[in-house]
Design an enzyme around this catalytic site. Structure first.
Site, PDB file in Angstrom:
ATOM      1  N   ASP A  43      58.034 -63.910 -77.454  1.00 14.21           N
ATOM      2  CA  ASP A  43      57.010 -63.035 -78.043  1.00 14.21           C
ATOM      3  C   ASP A  43      56.551 -62.027 -77.001  1.00 14.21           C
ATOM      4  O   ASP A  43      56.423 -62.388 -75.828  1.00 14.21           O
ATOM      5  CB  ASP A  43      55.799 -63.890 -78.482  1.00 14.21           C
ATOM      6  N   HIS A  93      55.684 -53.067 -77.554  1.00 12.86           N
ATOM      7  CA  HIS A  93      54.912 -54.250 -77.952  1.00 12.86           C
ATOM      8  C   HIS A  93      55.730 -55.535 -77.895  1.00 12.86           C
ATOM      9  O   HIS A  93      55.179 -56.621 -77.947  1.00 12.86           O
ATOM     10  CB  HIS A  93      54.364 -54.059 -79.375  1.00 12.86           C
TER      11      HIS A  93
HETATM   12  P1  ADQ Z   1      53.192 -59.712 -84.087  1.00 13.20           P
HETATM   13  O1  ADQ Z   1      54.589 -60.194 -83.932  1.00 13.20           O
HETATM   14  O2  ADQ Z   1      52.781 -59.385 -85.466  1.00 13.20           O
HETATM   15  O3  ADQ Z   1      52.862 -58.487 -83.130  1.00 13.20           O
HETATM   16  P2  ADQ Z   1      50.790 -61.159 -82.967  1.00 13.20           P
HETATM   17  O4  ADQ Z   1      50.550 -60.599 -81.610  1.00 13.20           O
HETATM   18  O5  ADQ Z   1      50.506 -62.613 -83.049  1.00 13.20           O
HETATM   19  O6  ADQ Z   1      52.266 -60.940 -83.499  1.00 13.20           O
HETATM   20  O7  ADQ Z   1      49.826 -60.402 -83.982  1.00 13.20           O
HETATM   21  C1  ADQ Z   1      49.746 -60.767 -85.322  1.00 13.20           C
HETATM   22  C2  ADQ Z   1      48.388 -60.381 -85.922  1.00 13.20           C
HETATM   23  O8  ADQ Z   1      48.457 -60.591 -87.331  1.00 13.20           O
HETATM   24  C3  ADQ Z   1      47.247 -61.250 -85.392  1.00 13.20           C
HETATM   25  O9  ADQ Z   1      46.114 -60.450 -85.235  1.00 13.20           O
HETATM   26  C4  ADQ Z   1      47.063 -62.300 -86.500  1.00 13.20           C
HETATM   27  O10 ADQ Z   1      45.753 -62.805 -86.634  1.00 13.20           O
HETATM   28  C5  ADQ Z   1      47.474 -61.522 -87.737  1.00 13.20           C
HETATM   29  N1  ADQ Z   1      48.022 -62.460 -88.740  1.00 13.20           N
HETATM   30  C6  ADQ Z   1      49.071 -63.282 -88.589  1.00 13.20           C
HETATM   31  N2  ADQ Z   1      49.247 -64.039 -89.704  1.00 13.20           N
HETATM   32  C7  ADQ Z   1      48.291 -63.684 -90.578  1.00 13.20           C
HETATM   33  C8  ADQ Z   1      47.915 -64.101 -91.898  1.00 13.20           C
HETATM   34  N3  ADQ Z   1      48.554 -65.061 -92.568  1.00 13.20           N
HETATM   35  N4  ADQ Z   1      46.877 -63.499 -92.484  1.00 13.20           N
HETATM   36  C9  ADQ Z   1      46.201 -62.535 -91.815  1.00 13.20           C
HETATM   37  N5  ADQ Z   1      46.485 -62.103 -90.585  1.00 13.20           N
HETATM   38  C10 ADQ Z   1      47.518 -62.664 -89.965  1.00 13.20           C
HETATM   39  C11 ADQ Z   1      53.626 -57.664 -82.225  1.00 13.20           C
HETATM   40  C12 ADQ Z   1      54.390 -58.424 -81.119  1.00 13.20           C
HETATM   41  C13 ADQ Z   1      53.432 -59.338 -80.371  1.00 13.20           C
HETATM   42  C14 ADQ Z   1      52.280 -58.503 -79.782  1.00 13.20           C
HETATM   43  C15 ADQ Z   1      51.646 -57.628 -80.854  1.00 13.20           C
HETATM   44  C16 ADQ Z   1      50.648 -56.640 -80.252  1.00 13.20           C
HETATM   45  O11 ADQ Z   1      55.457 -59.186 -81.701  1.00 13.20           O
HETATM   46  O12 ADQ Z   1      54.105 -60.024 -79.321  1.00 13.20           O
HETATM   47  O13 ADQ Z   1      51.288 -59.376 -79.263  1.00 13.20           O
HETATM   48  O14 ADQ Z   1      52.634 -56.863 -81.547  1.00 13.20           O
HETATM   49  O15 ADQ Z   1      51.219 -55.899 -79.226  1.00 13.20           O
END
Ligand code: ADQ
Length: 463
Positions: A364, A156
């Site tokens: 990311d 990921h």
């Molecule tokens: P993350 O680093 O966690 O994921 P991201 O892909 O943006 O990053 O996913 C985060 C999720 O958490 C999103 O669905 C977002 O809406 C939710 N979220 C964030 N802040 C929040 C808050 N304050 N309250 C509620 N929900 C919140 C890792 C990798 C990424 C990759 C994903 C999936 O680092 O690059 O895209 O896995 O593979």
């Protein structure tokens, strides 16, 4: 139909997976369809001398099998090697890579223990899908126990270029372990190329075809599978009567007429201090935005046992306090910083109610927030996505305003351009972005990966 086994560090509550987002939503549906088993850590830490047993639970069609971690395993495998070595290094942050040999031993030990526990649960036709950097050597440990099943791996997070990967301790052991899978998936073409380059340049490997790679006595399939979201579900969540009300409240209660939103776990890879500095530059360079624009940054705490995360929290609180101290007026606060998780439906409404989605990670894997922001917009009056070139999502979302997240002036100019962009251009960009997000949604990601896994078979010279 084969049973699907998903292995991930944390196992979510399947009934609530849709609300929790990310990996949980992505795999929960596939598990439901395939009457699958979800295996991983239950999130608890027990004292070292406690017997560590496995708990099996049935949630609808899905069984979960979870184990706790001992304090030593937590310190060495989870905090130590996974989050103090692999996470920073794979995000190109060698300055934060805290190498110590105990943590590598712990990482190996937990992967061996998980392999033994999982092997005991396997049925002959199971298809195994292992997720993320916590479990790179899990297939190798399963193979050592005689497991012959098809096993796929999806990373990921980014896979760094060879020069950076070479600084990871035991990198050759990790690369060799990837050759125990039948299929290895990355988020982007450039991550895939980074891995291929390492194998060719440093491990004497050979590229057999576009997607086949030979090294360490085996041939495996490698290719990108960009992860997506459930676009319709997110759009619907942003368009309920409650969402309408929340958007109106946001507009009524704030003096500002324009809102910029950032939503990220409080992680140093997300570029949050630079984001705040860029917002300050916007107020400096374009004073017409004072009293007219706010930045809402929603960042729940994460991995607080890791020192680098405590440091970033302090830095961010200091910066938002400084900007507010400098610019606030009795009726306007420029930065609204929320340090907790927010219900997904509220996030969806806030995305829709914000004129700019500001997603500026320094690095990311993909970044689902960028895709969620696009999914939430009104097609006839959409907001603008400002996106870091160094998010995996930038490979697909080329109609966003792409920025260098390290360059505060460039990001400030991109914000100004977005805030003043004509409706026709916003609609044109949004249409193109929405098409891509919809085409590469989470269902497509999951089905493409699983179909490819079903037809992949590792060729192994040692049989
Ligand atoms: P993350 O680093 O966690 O994921 P991201 O892909 O943006 O990053 O996913 C985060 C999720 O958490 C999103 O669905 C977002 O809406 C939710 N979220 C964030 N802040 C929040 C808050 N304050 N309250 C509620 N929900 C919140 C890792 C990798 C990424 C990759 C994903 C999936 O680092 O690059 O895209 O896995 O593979």
């Amino acid at each position: 139909m084969s049973r699907l086994i998903v292995v991930s560090n944390r196992v979510a509550d399947v009934t609530k997976a849709v609300q929790s987002g990310g990996l949980a939503t992505a795999v929960a549906d596939a598990l439901q369809e395939a009457r699958g088993l979800w295996f991983g850590w239950d999130g608890t830490v027990v004292s070292n001398d406690t017997h560590i047993g496995i708990s099996i639970n049935q949630q609808g069609n899905v069984r979960t099998a979870t184990v706790p971690l001992s304090q030593r395993d937590y310190d060495e495998y989870y905090v130590g090697f996974s989050n103090n070595v692999l996470w920073p290094s794979f995000h190109y942050r060698l300055d934060l890579n805290l190498i110590d040999s105990k943590s590598i031993d712990g990482y190996r030990r937990v992967n061996q223990r998980f392999a033994r526990a999982l092997a005991a649960l396997l049925e002959p036709d199971d298809l195994i899908w292992i997720h993320d950097y916590h479990f790179i050597p899990l297939a190798a440990e399963l193979r050592a126990l005689g497991v012959k099943h098809r096993i796929g791996f999806f990373l990921h997070i980014p896979f760094p270029p060879p020069d950076i990967f070479l600084a990871v301790p035991e990198q050759q052991w990790l690369a060799r372990a990837m050759f125990s899978y039948d299929l290895v998936g990355f988020q982007t073409a450039s991550d895939t190329q980074n891995f291929i380059r390492y194998v060719l340049e440093q491990a004497g490997g050979e590229q057999v075809s576009d997607t086949e790679l030979k090294a360490f006595g085996g041939t495996i399939k490698v290719r990108p599978f960009p992860i997506g979201i459930d676009v319709e579900a997110f759009y619907d969540m942003a368009h309920t009567p409650t969402a309408d009300e929340q958007i109106q409240r946001l507009q009524r209660r704030s003096m500002a007429s324009n809102h910029i939103i950032g939503v990220d776990r409080l992680d140093y890879s997300k570029g949050l201090p630079d984001r705040l500095r860029a917002f300050r530059r916007l107020l400096d360079l374009y004073p017409e935005n004072r009293k007219a624009v706010t930045l809402m940054q929603i960042s729940p705490p994460t991995r607080e046992d890791v020192q680098a995360y405590a440091d970033i929290r302090q830095e961010l609180e200091g910066l938002s306090g400084a900007i507010n101290g400098e610019y606030s007026d009795f009726d306007w606060t420029p930065v609204r910083y929320i340090h907790r998780a927010v219900p997904r439906a509220t996030l969806a409404a806030l995305f829709r109610g914000s004129q700019v989605g500001l997603v500026t990670p320094l690095r990311d894997g993909m970044n689902l927030v960028a895709k969620e922001y696009i999914a939430a917009q009104d097609a006839d009056d959409p907001g603008v996505l400002v996106l870091s070139r160094f998010a995996g999502a930038a490979e697909e979302l080329t109609d966003a305003i792409l920025v260098n997240p390290y360059d505060n002036d460039e990001v400030a100019q991109a914000l100004q351009r977005s805030l003043t962009m004509k409706k026709e251009e916003r609609i044109e960009r949004h249409n193109a972005l929405f098409d891509k997000v919809q085409k590469h949604d989470v269902k497509n990601w999951r089905e493409t990966f699983l179909n490819e896994l079903k037809s992949s078979r590792r060729a192994n010279e040692s049989g």
